[in-house]
Scaffold this active site. Structure first.
Site, PDB file in Angstrom:
ATOM      1  CB  ILE A  13     -59.918 -20.196  61.462  1.00  0.00           C
ATOM      2  CG1 ILE A  13     -58.431 -19.856  61.623  1.00  0.00           C
ATOM      3  CG2 ILE A  13     -60.367 -21.222  62.490  1.00  0.00           C
ATOM      4  CD1 ILE A  13     -58.136 -19.058  62.882  1.00  0.00           C
TER       5      ILE A  13
ATOM      6  CB  SER B 132     -49.594 -13.427  72.534  1.00  0.00           C
ATOM      7  OG  SER B 132     -48.254 -13.243  72.929  1.00  0.00           O
TER       8      SER B 132
ATOM      9  CE1 TYR C 175     -48.241 -14.940  67.205  1.00  0.00           C
ATOM     10  CE2 TYR C 175     -47.135 -13.713  68.947  1.00  0.00           C
ATOM     11  CZ  TYR C 175     -47.985 -14.728  68.547  1.00  0.00           C
ATOM     12  OH  TYR C 175     -48.578 -15.529  69.504  1.00  0.00           O
TER      13      TYR C 175
END
Length: 293
Positions: free
Chosen positions: A86, A159, A214
């Site tokens: 990806i 998340s 992140y």
């Protein structure tokens, strides 16, 4: 390539949560309201060797054998490998063309599970993180959403680290506004984060420190999911587009510290892919329910 009523694609599926999502799609599809006949599931991965080994593992999986879930055992589901990176636009388009050629009527389910975790300590590491978690997921949405048939599902595995509590009030408002506007507006925010890091203005602009990159990548992913749902609905689309947190799962990404099994982590993504979710689109889910972003 014919004979399938439904087509599903799962990215980053050679191990961990992705592998469990593929297994549970096969297990749960027969009793789902989406069951309209044989299901083909593409298990995709960057590594052909690891992806093909993962398929072999599932073909011999005791749960799938016991349930007679796979066509080889008289069931409805066929699992096949698809090479897909990806982070590589050429790879995405090659795989898209392969799917379109084989199944010109479209697909039904896309689960964007592929993602990485890096303790980013500099801007280059942040860019590498974003290349997969944000830009790769966004590219998959843009290329494959037009292929998803009406009433199909698009699921992005994000998340709880993508929640907005880490940000200044102006940035929280900017994320919220972008999520209601367009995926392009979300990308502008991600570009601003990188630019602010490069000029040393990250914290003064209200961003979390670089080690939280992140979290920013997942906030962007959730925002883009919501924005894609808005854009799709405005154009009359009926695809249900949602993001979810699988939970703190014991995988390589959590370095073995997770408290949940991969099958537990697969529950919410599979619910959003197959289950009765009341027509909800643009939601952020955890443990089978919508949670605050």
């Amino acid at each position: 390539m014919t004979g399938y009523s439904k087509i599903a694609i799962v990215t980053g599926a050679n191990k961990g949560i992705g592998l469990a999502i593929v297994r549970n799609l096969a297990l749960q599809y027969p009793k789902s309201s989406l069951n309209a006949g044989p299901l083909l599931i593409y298990l995709t991965a960057r590594s052909s060797t690891r992806g093909e080994e993962a398929v072999k593992t599932l073909l011999a999986d005791p749960q799938l054998k016991a349930a007679k879930a796979l066509t080889q055992d008289g069931g409805l589901s066929t699992i096949t490998f698809g090479h897909l990176d990806i982070t590589d636009e050429t790879s995405i388009r090659y795989f898209k063309d392969l799917v379109k050629k084989g199944y010109p009527d479209g697909i039904d389910i896309l689960v964007n599970n592929a993602g990485i975790y890096i303790d980013a300590s500099d801007v280059n590491m942040v860019k590498n993180l974003f290349k997969t978690n944000y830009y790769g997921t966004l590219a998959m949405m843009k290329e494959f959403l037009p292929l998803i048939r009406p009433t199909g599902r698009l699921v992005n595995v994000a998340s709880m680290d993508g929640q907005l509590e880490l940000y200044s009030e102006p940035l929280k408002q900017a994320f919220a506004e972008a999520s209601k506007t367009s995926t392009e507006a979300c990308t502008v925010l991600m570009e601003k984060f990188i630019a602010d890091l490069e000029t040393g203005k990250g914290e003064t602009e209200g961003w979390p420190v670089v080690g939280y990159a992140y979290c920013v990548s997942k906030a962007g992913e959730i925002a883009a999911t919501k924005a894609a749902a808005v854009e799709s609905a405005k154009s009359g689309g009926e695809v249900l587009i949602n993001a979810c947190c699988p939970g703190f799962v014991n995988t390589d990404m959590t370095r073995g510290h997770g408290t949940m099994t991969v099958d537990e982590g697969a529950k919410t993504p599979v619910l959003l892919a197959l289950g009765d979710i009341g027509g909800v689109t643009g939601g952020f889910w955890k443990d089978g329910v919508i949670v605050e972003w």
